[in-house]
Scaffold this motif. Structure first.
Motif, PDB file in Angstrom:
ATOM      1  N   PRO A   6      10.578 -27.098   6.472  1.00 44.99           N
ATOM      2  CA  PRO A   6      10.641 -25.885   5.502  1.00 44.99           C
ATOM      3  C   PRO A   6      12.189 -25.344   5.627  1.00 44.99           C
ATOM      4  O   PRO A   6      12.882 -25.577   6.628  1.00 44.99           O
ATOM      5  CB  PRO A   6       9.659 -24.895   6.341  1.00 44.99           C
ATOM      6  CG  PRO A   6       9.552 -25.601   7.500  1.00 44.99           C
ATOM      7  CD  PRO A   6      10.035 -27.007   7.617  1.00 44.99           C
ATOM      8  N   SER A   7      12.413 -24.849   4.453  1.00 46.69           N
ATOM      9  CA  SER A   7      14.086 -24.330   4.416  1.00 46.69           C
ATOM     10  C   SER A   7      13.877 -22.974   4.813  1.00 46.69           C
ATOM     11  O   SER A   7      12.940 -22.318   4.468  1.00 46.69           O
ATOM     12  CB  SER A   7      14.684 -24.397   3.100  1.00 46.69           C
ATOM     13  OG  SER A   7      13.979 -23.714   2.301  1.00 46.69           O
ATOM     14  N   MET A   8      14.522 -22.373   5.881  1.00 46.69           N
ATOM     15  CA  MET A   8      14.463 -21.245   6.507  1.00 46.69           C
ATOM     16  C   MET A   8      15.226 -20.173   5.565  1.00 46.69           C
ATOM     17  O   MET A   8      16.536 -20.171   5.298  1.00 46.69           O
ATOM     18  CB  MET A   8      15.124 -21.219   7.750  1.00 46.69           C
ATOM     19  CG  MET A   8      14.863 -19.753   8.535  1.00 46.69           C
ATOM     20  SD  MET A   8      13.122 -19.769   9.231  1.00 46.69           S
ATOM     21  CE  MET A   8      13.615 -18.092  10.224  1.00 46.69           C
ATOM     22  N   LYS A   9      14.675 -19.284   5.066  1.00 48.11           N
ATOM     23  CA  LYS A   9      15.255 -18.084   4.113  1.00 48.11           C
ATOM     24  C   LYS A   9      15.792 -16.823   5.207  1.00 48.11           C
ATOM     25  O   LYS A   9      15.119 -16.668   6.386  1.00 48.11           O
ATOM     26  CB  LYS A   9      14.401 -17.588   3.359  1.00 48.11           C
ATOM     27  CG  LYS A   9      13.958 -18.291   1.961  1.00 48.11           C
ATOM     28  CD  LYS A   9      12.945 -17.407   1.234  1.00 48.11           C
ATOM     29  CE  LYS A   9      11.747 -18.330   0.957  1.00 48.11           C
ATOM     30  NZ  LYS A   9      10.567 -17.619   0.670  1.00 48.11           N
ATOM     31  N   ARG A  69      17.640 -12.177  15.832  1.00 50.34           N
ATOM     32  CA  ARG A  69      17.167 -13.349  15.665  1.00 50.34           C
ATOM     33  C   ARG A  69      18.326 -14.396  15.017  1.00 50.34           C
ATOM     34  O   ARG A  69      18.521 -15.448  15.438  1.00 50.34           O
ATOM     35  CB  ARG A  69      15.993 -13.398  14.890  1.00 50.34           C
ATOM     36  CG  ARG A  69      15.223 -14.599  15.089  1.00 50.34           C
ATOM     37  CD  ARG A  69      13.683 -14.488  14.564  1.00 50.34           C
ATOM     38  NE  ARG A  69      12.839 -13.617  15.092  1.00 50.34           N
ATOM     39  CZ  ARG A  69      11.602 -13.259  14.889  1.00 50.34           C
ATOM     40  NH1 ARG A  69      11.174 -13.756  13.496  1.00 50.34           N
ATOM     41  NH2 ARG A  69      10.868 -12.614  15.361  1.00 50.34           N
ATOM     42  N   LYS A  72      20.975 -15.324  17.336  1.00 50.72           N
ATOM     43  CA  LYS A  72      20.533 -16.277  18.635  1.00 50.72           C
ATOM     44  C   LYS A  72      20.890 -17.666  18.052  1.00 50.72           C
ATOM     45  O   LYS A  72      20.660 -18.640  18.791  1.00 50.72           O
ATOM     46  CB  LYS A  72      19.041 -16.178  18.809  1.00 50.72           C
ATOM     47  CG  LYS A  72      19.078 -15.044  20.074  1.00 50.72           C
ATOM     48  CD  LYS A  72      17.340 -14.704  20.152  1.00 50.72           C
ATOM     49  CE  LYS A  72      16.767 -15.666  21.139  1.00 50.72           C
ATOM     50  NZ  LYS A  72      15.265 -15.398  21.146  1.00 50.72           N
ATOM     51  N   LEU A  73      20.783 -17.700  16.602  1.00 50.75           N
ATOM     52  CA  LEU A  73      21.079 -19.154  16.143  1.00 50.75           C
ATOM     53  C   LEU A  73      22.430 -19.930  16.422  1.00 50.75           C
ATOM     54  O   LEU A  73      22.756 -21.184  16.267  1.00 50.75           O
ATOM     55  CB  LEU A  73      20.851 -19.332  14.738  1.00 50.75           C
ATOM     56  CG  LEU A  73      19.464 -19.162  14.122  1.00 50.75           C
ATOM     57  CD1 LEU A  73      19.297 -18.868  12.704  1.00 50.75           C
ATOM     58  CD2 LEU A  73      18.314 -20.302  14.607  1.00 50.75           C
ATOM     59  N   ALA A  74      23.474 -19.120  16.799  1.00 44.85           N
ATOM     60  CA  ALA A  74      24.718 -19.494  17.003  1.00 44.85           C
ATOM     61  C   ALA A  74      24.918 -20.151  18.440  1.00 44.85           C
ATOM     62  O   ALA A  74      24.069 -19.759  19.411  1.00 44.85           O
ATOM     63  CB  ALA A  74      25.540 -18.353  17.104  1.00 44.85           C
ATOM     64  N   PHE A  75      25.473 -21.406  18.665  1.00 46.71           N
ATOM     65  CA  PHE A  75      25.305 -22.161  19.708  1.00 46.71           C
ATOM     66  C   PHE A  75      27.024 -22.141  20.059  1.00 46.71           C
ATOM     67  O   PHE A  75      28.068 -22.680  19.419  1.00 46.71           O
ATOM     68  CB  PHE A  75      24.992 -23.567  19.592  1.00 46.71           C
ATOM     69  CG  PHE A  75      24.878 -24.401  20.742  1.00 46.71           C
ATOM     70  CD1 PHE A  75      23.997 -24.165  21.987  1.00 46.71           C
ATOM     71  CD2 PHE A  75      25.806 -25.486  21.096  1.00 46.71           C
ATOM     72  CE1 PHE A  75      24.166 -24.883  22.683  1.00 46.71           C
ATOM     73  CE2 PHE A  75      25.800 -26.143  22.051  1.00 46.71           C
ATOM     74  CZ  PHE A  75      24.998 -25.702  22.887  1.00 46.71           C
ATOM     75  N   PRO A  78      30.250 -24.556  26.371  1.00 47.98           N
ATOM     76  CA  PRO A  78      30.869 -23.652  27.527  1.00 47.98           C
ATOM     77  C   PRO A  78      32.224 -24.249  27.833  1.00 47.98           C
ATOM     78  O   PRO A  78      32.659 -25.493  27.290  1.00 47.98           O
ATOM     79  CB  PRO A  78      29.735 -24.342  28.512  1.00 47.98           C
ATOM     80  CG  PRO A  78      29.131 -25.805  28.326  1.00 47.98           C
ATOM     81  CD  PRO A  78      29.220 -25.537  26.726  1.00 47.98           C
ATOM     82  N   ILE A  80      34.968 -26.150  30.368  1.00 46.90           N
ATOM     83  CA  ILE A  80      34.712 -27.247  31.310  1.00 46.90           C
ATOM     84  C   ILE A  80      36.232 -27.300  32.147  1.00 46.90           C
ATOM     85  O   ILE A  80      37.133 -27.355  31.260  1.00 46.90           O
ATOM     86  CB  ILE A  80      34.379 -28.611  30.999  1.00 46.90           C
ATOM     87  CG1 ILE A  80      33.112 -28.432  29.823  1.00 46.90           C
ATOM     88  CG2 ILE A  80      34.143 -29.358  32.052  1.00 46.90           C
ATOM     89  CD1 ILE A  80      31.789 -27.848  30.348  1.00 46.90           C
ATOM     90  N   VAL A 126      29.029 -20.752  35.235  1.00 46.68           N
ATOM     91  CA  VAL A 126      28.120 -19.932  34.657  1.00 46.68           C
ATOM     92  C   VAL A 126      27.999 -18.614  35.411  1.00 46.68           C
ATOM     93  O   VAL A 126      27.656 -18.697  36.500  1.00 46.68           O
ATOM     94  CB  VAL A 126      26.702 -20.796  34.622  1.00 46.68           C
ATOM     95  CG1 VAL A 126      25.595 -19.756  34.000  1.00 46.68           C
ATOM     96  CG2 VAL A 126      26.792 -22.094  33.949  1.00 46.68           C
TER      97      VAL A 126
END
Lengths: 134, 372
Positions: A6-9, A69, A72-75, A78, A80, A126
């Motif tokens: 499904p494509s997320m609107k 919400r 929250k999709l952003a990633f 970290p 190093i 962390v």
């Protein structure tokens, strides 16, 4: 790879409809409250203001929930850190990880004593929140 | 004056009427369609997770293709080969007659490993041995993400098609754990593609620290061993051959060392990263007995068979971490835990062995980003 997911609107029509109806009802409630105030019906003023404020708070909360919400999709990758240590004079250099680095790899010359240096550690830090049961 | 509860819904104006009707409709709808609404809410939740999984899966595929292009410098576009790789399957051996299943499983895993390495070499002809291992790990992480995405999509579409609350509920309930695993693989991709040490390499790091400055030799497939004098004892320290992403065959290696010494090994100390429970600290070191080797169980079985034959006690030292830490770049706490583990090993040696004894110290785990 077959693609039938499904494509997320970003916002669903149903969700937007609920937000707009709640908002419209709360605005109408504020108008009613004003009318009631003009007519001197103080009991009704309390009631309509209560309905208006509740509706406004609910629609704002719903909009903010969607925003949270989406965030929250952003990633975020970290950071190093690679530590390089001179075995002879103890000169230490900490820099960002570069492709090809590995622990115990002999790297560039020491800027102080011109001896070969070694990568002694590669890790990420962390920052953990304090946990009640930790 | 504040009105009474009964006055909260006055019927003498239009808004009061609307609220009365909405209130009544709310009860009627929830009475008859409550479960269906709950189902749609669950489906929506699964759908948004599925969307995130798709993003992660696509990012994994793109990372794999970009890394192959960068390291392998292929003459043609590797995309179709990568897509083909992401659909690979390995069929487990039949277990109706379980006798000898370990060797059958080992054979399947060996064939799979050889096939993967050959595919990577074809996709990235310019990559060296270390880079081939790292690329193989990157592709395996992308493959895992593709499988996770496809399984969740299957249950989502099946739930939508059948409108079965139980199918949707099952997937919705385990979704947080699946998302955690997928996010762990997403961070693993970055680590594998750039050759960064990961949390799972904690055991290999301990062994690498112990074997520093000593001569190494190959003892089994992708495993090196060094003979290290430690507290007046002879320690055979082994780990997978780094710095490429590799776990090797530590079980085979331990078996070979025991047989080389005619079974005269006083003890075995196996160090590995282990799954921590929620509430436990990352990098905590614990001791125990048994063969601490994860994975499909083939290597653990080999060691257990050999130590049983020669009656050799097995000690385990574990470094605790969660699934996310195990496959993402090594955390400072886990790196620091290697020194604590070495102290524990030294204490174990003093308590459990005598001067002049021979023992094996095996550092288990993926040695990506860790030399020797």
């Amino acid at each position: 790879m077959s693609e039938t997911a499904p494509s997320m609107k970003k916002f669903s029509f149903f969700f937007l409809a609920i937000v707009f109806i709640t908002l419209a009802l709360s605005i109408a409630a504020f108008f009613q409250a004003y009318d009631a105030y003009m007519l001197g019906e103080i009991e009704n003023v309390y009631f309509f203001v209560l309905i208006g404020v509740s509706g406004l708070a609910l629609s704002t909360y719903m909009v903010f929930q969607t925003r949270r919400r989406a965030l929250k999709l952003a990633f975020r990758p970290p950071r190093i850190a690679t530590t390089i240590l001179c075995q002879k004079c103890g000169f230490k250099n900490i820099r960002d990880f570069e492709r090809g680095d590995f622990i115990f790899k002999e790297t560039e010359e020491c800027p102080k004593c011109k001896e070969k240096t070694k990568i002694t550690s590669i890790f990420r830090e962390v920052k953990e929140k304090k946990k009640r049961w930790g | 004056m504040i009105p009474e509860v009964s006055q909260l819904f006055p019927q003498d104006n239009i808004l009061g009427w609307i609220i009365q009707i909405v209130w009544l409709a709310f009860f009627v709808v929830f009475m008859f369609y409550g479960q269906r609404i709950q189902m749609y809410v669950m489906l929506r939740e699964v759908q948004s997770s599925l969307f995130r999984l798709k993003l992660i899966r696509d990012k994994g595929r793109k990372t794999a293709i970009a890394t192959i292009k960068e390291l392998g410098k292929p003459k043609e576009d590797p995309t179709p080969k990568v897509d083909q790789f992401l659909e690979y399957i390995a069929i487990a051996p039949q277990n109706m007659d379980p006798s000898g299943i370990v060797w059958k499983l080992e054979h399947i895993l060996d064939v799979r490993d050889t096939r993967f390495k050959d595919e990577v070499k074809l996709m990235a002809p310019e990559a060296d041995k270390t880079q081939v291992n790292n690329l193989e790990n990157t592709l395996e992480a992308a493959l895992a993400l593709n499988i996770i995405y496809k399984v969740i999509r299957h249950f989502y579409l099946l739930g939508k098609k059948t409108l079965s609350l139980y199918i949707i509920m099952q997937i919705q309930m385990i979704l947080p754990l699946i998302m955690k695993e997928a996010e762990a693989f997403a961070s693993a991709l970055k680590a594998f593609s750039s050759g960064q040490p990961i949390g799972d390499g904690a055991g290999a790091l301990v062994a690498a620290k112990l074997m520093q400055g000593h001569k190494k030799r190959k003892i089994a497939k992708d495993v090196v061993v060094a003979t290290v004098p430690l507290e007046g004892r002879t320690a055979y320290v082994l780990k997978a051959e780094g710095p490429g992403g590799n776990v090797g065959k530590p079980g085979e290696a331990m078996k070979n060392i025991i047989e080389e010494n005619g079974g005269k090994i006083v003890t075995l100390i196996v160090i590995d990263a282990a799954q921590k429970l929620e509430g436990e600290k990352t990098g905590e070191v614990a001791e125990g007995v048994g063969v601490a080797i994860g994975g499909p169980g083939v290597e653990q079985y080999k060691v257990e068979e050999t130590v049983l034959k020669y009656k050799i006690p097995v000690n385990a030292v574990i470094i605790k971490e969660d699934i996310g830490d195990a496959v993402s770049p090594m955390r400072k706490e886990i790196f620091g835990a290697a020194d604590t583990a070495i102290e524990r090993i030294k204490r174990l040696i003093l308590e459990r062995t005598k001067k002049g004894d021979s023992l094996i110290i095996a550092g288990i785990g993926n040695t990506i980003g860790i030399g020797q």
